[in-house]
Enzyme design. Structure first.
Site: not given
Ligand SMILES: NC(=O)c1ccc[n+]([C@@H]2O[C@H](COP(=O)([O-])OP(=O)(O)OC[C@H]3O[C@@H](n4cnc5c(N)ncnc54)[C@H](OP(=O)(O)O)[C@@H]3O)[C@@H](O)[C@H]2O)c1
Ligand SMILES: *[C@@H]1O[C@H](CO)[C@@H](O)[C@H](O)[C@H]1NC(C)=O
Length: 302
Positions: A92, A216, A182, A118-120
């Site tokens: 991505m 978290l 982030y 949802n990816h990072i």
């Protein structure tokens, strides 16, 4: 706590419960045969979402970079009951691959009912070190790819009365230290998809948008990178995943998981002094010399 504060906290809780109770009930059957694309599904919350969708009998395409791992997740999805389970490997952080992933899913599934983004990309944890190049790279991985995929899928979602699920974070609502790049990408997500949400609802679009604010969660990445730095409790990834899926299926504009992230979001602006105090004291140390395996790997990539 003063009387005023107590009343305020109580009213917030009552509002929250009222919203919870009036939320439409989740019908698991609605996901049988649903066509779903989940990104970042080789591990963590994305992997757990793939398994839940599989148990509900959905048709799923999953994506991430590691082909071998995707293969195993797909295999497990099939045994769990997925009507279709396919994977496509993609990065991505590339400008061209996000669209290709959506095209793959549209072709193989014949359309989409859910796009779950949802990816990072790997994030450095520590004081910001002046690396702008890393922020540009992370913006593509964590933000631009979301926008690209959403646009590519929108027509099909519109035709199918589908849903777009954006996995964000408290980091998209409130800055916390040591993960500035982030935080920037998650704020960008919340801003962009918050605006798109209004546009779609004003034109009475068929497409619902669900923006998920997570606290978290006990995924390996989170535990390795920040688990040791903070005293904030971590919640189970499989439960987070199920909550995301039900919020999307019931077309709720927002999900807060765990529940107290809702309170955090409301209360963060009451007193910046108090918020600063709590935030800065939730870290056990300044991770100036943190050079974890993943961060090191990332550094060697750049
Ligand atoms: N865990 C938490 O505490 C927490 C808190 C708030 C919000 N969230 C949000 O929840 C989501 C999932 O987090 P997680 O903890 O489950 O993360 P994770 O376990 O690290 O999973 C990240 C996923 O993204 C994939 N990925 C990484 N880099 C990629 C790239 N360049 N291109 C394509 N895919 C890539 C990874 O697979 P490959 O390595 O195979 O590519 C993996 O499947 C994220 O949006 C995160 O911001 C998590
Ligand atoms: C919206 O969804 C309905 C089916 O629920 C469909 O008939 C209609 O064509 C959709 N609208 C658009 C603009 O695609």
């Amino acid at each position: 706590m003063g009387t005023f504060t107590k009343i305020l906290v109580a009213s917030v809780c009552v509002c929250f419960l009222a919203v919870k109770w009036t939320a439409p009930a989740f019908d698991a059957e609605s996901l049988r045969g649903a066509r779903v694309l989940v990104t970042g599904a080789s591990s963590g919350i994305g992997e757990q979402m793939a398994y839940h969708y599989a148990r509900f009998g959905a048709k799923i395409v999953i994506t991430a970079r590691r082909e071998k791992v995707l293969e195993q997740v797909v295999e497990k999805c099939r045994t769990l009951g997925a009507q279709v389970a396919l994977y496509v490997a993609a990065d991505m952080s590339s400008e061209s691959e996000p669209q290709k992933v959506v095209d793959f899913a549209l072709e193989k599934l014949g359309g989409l009912d859910y796009l779950v983004v949802n990816h990072i990309g790997l994030t450095r944890v520590g004081m910001w070190d002046g690396n702008v190049q890393h922020i540009r790279w992370l913006m593509q991985a964590n933000f631009f790819s979301y926008v690209q995929m959403a646009w590519r899928a929108l027509d099909s979602l519109e035709r199918n009365k589908g849903s777009l699920i954006i996995v964000s974070s408290v980091a998209g609502k409130m800055p916390s230290p040591f993960v500035a790049p982030y935080i920037a990408t998650k704020h960008a997500l919340n801003g962009f998809f918050g605006s798109l949400y209004h546009e779609l609802s004003m034109k009475k679009s068929n497409v619902s948008i669900t923006i998920c604010t997570l606290g978290l969660i006990d995924t390996q990445t989170a535990m390795v990178n920040v688990g040791h730095l903070t005293s904030i409790p971590a919640y189970p990834a499989t439960d987070a995943a199920l909550n995301i899926i039900t919020a999307g299926a019931t077309r709720q504009p927002e999900l807060y998981y765990p529940w107290f992230t809702f309170l955090v979001n409301i209360m963060k602006d009451w007193s910046t002094t108090a918020t600063d105090y709590v935030l800065q004291n939730s870290f056990k140390e300044i991770p100036s010399s943190v050079l974890l395996e993943k961060n090191a790997a990332l550094a060697s990539n750049k």
